[in-house]
Design a protein around this motif. Structure first.
Motif, PDB file in Angstrom:
ATOM      1  N   GLY A 215      19.170  29.791  41.625  1.00 22.14           N
ATOM      2  CA  GLY A 215      19.956  28.793  40.909  1.00 22.14           C
ATOM      3  C   GLY A 215      20.945  28.147  41.858  1.00 22.14           C
ATOM      4  O   GLY A 215      21.635  28.842  42.610  1.00 22.14           O
ATOM      5  N   VAL A 216      21.015  26.827  41.867  1.00 18.52           N
ATOM      6  CA  VAL A 216      21.907  26.105  42.788  1.00 18.52           C
ATOM      7  C   VAL A 216      22.884  25.229  42.003  1.00 18.52           C
ATOM      8  O   VAL A 216      22.695  24.953  40.816  1.00 18.52           O
ATOM      9  CB  VAL A 216      21.102  25.233  43.780  1.00 18.52           C
ATOM     10  CG1 VAL A 216      20.187  26.101  44.635  1.00 18.52           C
ATOM     11  CG2 VAL A 216      20.297  24.165  43.042  1.00 18.52           C
ATOM     12  N   GLY A 217      23.919  24.759  42.704  1.00  7.05           N
ATOM     13  CA  GLY A 217      24.958  23.966  42.061  1.00  7.05           C
ATOM     14  C   GLY A 217      24.704  22.476  42.054  1.00  7.05           C
ATOM     15  O   GLY A 217      25.301  21.752  41.257  1.00  7.05           O
ATOM     16  N   ALA A 218      23.830  22.000  42.955  1.00  6.33           N
ATOM     17  CA  ALA A 218      23.588  20.557  43.040  1.00  6.33           C
ATOM     18  C   ALA A 218      22.243  20.311  43.721  1.00  6.33           C
ATOM     19  O   ALA A 218      21.797  21.116  44.557  1.00  6.33           O
ATOM     20  CB  ALA A 218      24.702  19.862  43.813  1.00  6.33           C
ATOM     21  N   VAL A 219      21.616  19.176  43.373  1.00  5.81           N
ATOM     22  CA  VAL A 219      20.336  18.774  43.968  1.00  5.81           C
ATOM     23  C   VAL A 219      20.383  17.276  44.235  1.00  5.81           C
ATOM     24  O   VAL A 219      20.694  16.490  43.337  1.00  5.81           O
ATOM     25  CB  VAL A 219      19.147  19.071  43.025  1.00  5.81           C
ATOM     26  CG1 VAL A 219      17.836  18.720  43.720  1.00  5.81           C
ATOM     27  CG2 VAL A 219      19.149  20.517  42.572  1.00  5.81           C
ATOM     28  N   SER A 220      20.087  16.883  45.461  1.00  6.59           N
ATOM     29  CA  SER A 220      20.032  15.457  45.774  1.00  6.59           C
ATOM     30  C   SER A 220      18.928  15.183  46.785  1.00  6.59           C
ATOM     31  O   SER A 220      18.513  16.084  47.526  1.00  6.59           O
ATOM     32  CB  SER A 220      21.369  14.960  46.324  1.00  6.59           C
ATOM     33  OG  SER A 220      21.579  15.407  47.644  1.00  6.59           O
ATOM     34  N   ALA A 221      18.469  13.945  46.820  1.00  6.93           N
ATOM     35  CA  ALA A 221      17.402  13.562  47.741  1.00  6.93           C
ATOM     36  C   ALA A 221      17.839  13.714  49.189  1.00  6.93           C
ATOM     37  O   ALA A 221      17.064  14.122  50.054  1.00  6.93           O
ATOM     38  CB  ALA A 221      16.963  12.127  47.457  1.00  6.93           C
ATOM     39  N   ALA A 222      19.104  13.402  49.466  1.00  8.88           N
ATOM     40  CA  ALA A 222      19.595  13.427  50.846  1.00  8.88           C
ATOM     41  C   ALA A 222      19.997  14.820  51.319  1.00  8.88           C
ATOM     42  O   ALA A 222      19.679  15.226  52.436  1.00  8.88           O
ATOM     43  CB  ALA A 222      20.788  12.475  50.977  1.00  8.88           C
TER      44      ALA A 222
END
Length: 307
Positions: A215-222
């Protein structure tokens, strides 16, 4: 008649003085019973929401005293405001959404956030776990939801740094449970330390797993997958390196964000399990990195998350 008229004027004057005095000092005076009865619930909730937003974190007892209503009334108001997404309920009080965005959240706060979304993710992620396999699970409330949904599994070996996961696992599902790490972060009830175990002679034992649920706190393309704590990021990165398959778990509120420490680039995972379709830029980046997206829309006949 004359006496009654004077008395009526007196009561009107007292009411006007009371209202003016309250306004002059910013409404900090506790309202008397007459004014309290006239105050509409909708107006109280609006003032309550504004006060929590300004204070950041509050207790039920303090709010009951400030607004001059019962503790049960405040609890009902907070429950409704939490259901509306205005604030987040905690044990004995509430915190504002703006406060949550500024701090590393305590586990009791995170358990109340996006509960429905986490249950959807748990239902979708559970089939990735195969009977008889070894699974690594990092500390977090989304992964905790998955652990609770393993009731139909058997003969699992579970390795985790979470103190909440072992008691949440259905006893019929597990063969063995191991907890690694060192010091415990009381904020998250998870350990921080090496992803390893030592033999009796002090030598380090090499460990691996079939699947890592992260489980992670954030997901972004960059930026890929990120989290707010450096030590936790290092542990998650090591867990990923020891897994044959990796499933990243993140609800849609975490899309397009970047936190302090990178756990992995997008291509470091085999699956991204989430509650809804990501925005176009992230969707394209996942496809480019050959990450399989698992959402209720991509899984035909996916079961509904329990209410």
């Amino acid at each position: 008649m004359r006496y009654s008229a004077v008395l009526g004027l007196y009561h009107s004057s007292v009411a006007l003085i009371r209202i003016a005095t309250t306004a002059e000092i910013g409404g900090s005076v506790t309202l008397d019973e007459e004014d309290r009865q006239r105050r509409l619930p909708a107006g109280r909730k609006a003032q309550l929401a504004a006060y929590v937003a300004e204070a950041g974190q509050v207790t039920v007892s303090a709010l009951a005293e400030r607004f001059g209503v019962s503790i049960d009334t405040i609890r009902r108001d907070l429950d409704q405001l939490s259901a509306d997404g205005v604030l987040v309920r905690t044990y004995g009080g509430a915190v504002s959404q703006s406060t949550l965005s500024r701090v590393d959240r305590a586990v009791d706060v995170r358990l109340k956030m996006e509960e429905r979304e986490k249950e959807k993710i748990a239902v979708l992620a559970a089939p990735l776990v195969k009977d008889g396999s070894t699974v690594m699970i990092n500390g977090g409330t989304t992964t905790l939801a998955v652990a609770r949904n393993l009731r139909n599994h058997r003969d699992l070996t579970v390795v985790t740094n979470s103190l909440l996961v072992p008691p949440a696992l259905p006893p019929s599902a597990v063969r063995e449970v191991y907890v690694f790490g060192g010091a415990v972060r009381t904020l998250t009830l998870a350990t921080i330390g090496p992803v390893s175990f030592r033999a009796s002679d002090g030598s380090e034992l090499d460990i691996s797993c079939d699947l890592a649920l992260i489980g992670v706190g954030a997901v972004s393309a960059a930026a890929g997958y990120t989290t707010s704590n450096l030590a936790e990021a290092a542990m998650m990165r090591e867990m990923i390196s020891r897994a044959s398959r990796v499933a990243i778990l993140a609800d849609s509120s975490k899309f397009g964000r970047r936190l302090f420490a990178q756990v992995s680039e997008l291509g470091g995972a085999d699956y991204l399990v989430t509650d809804s379709t990501p925005p176009p830029d992230l969707l394209d980046a996942l496809a480019e990195n050959e990450v399989e997206l698992i959402t209720p829309e991509t899984v035909e006949g996916a079961p509904e998350a329990p209410e």
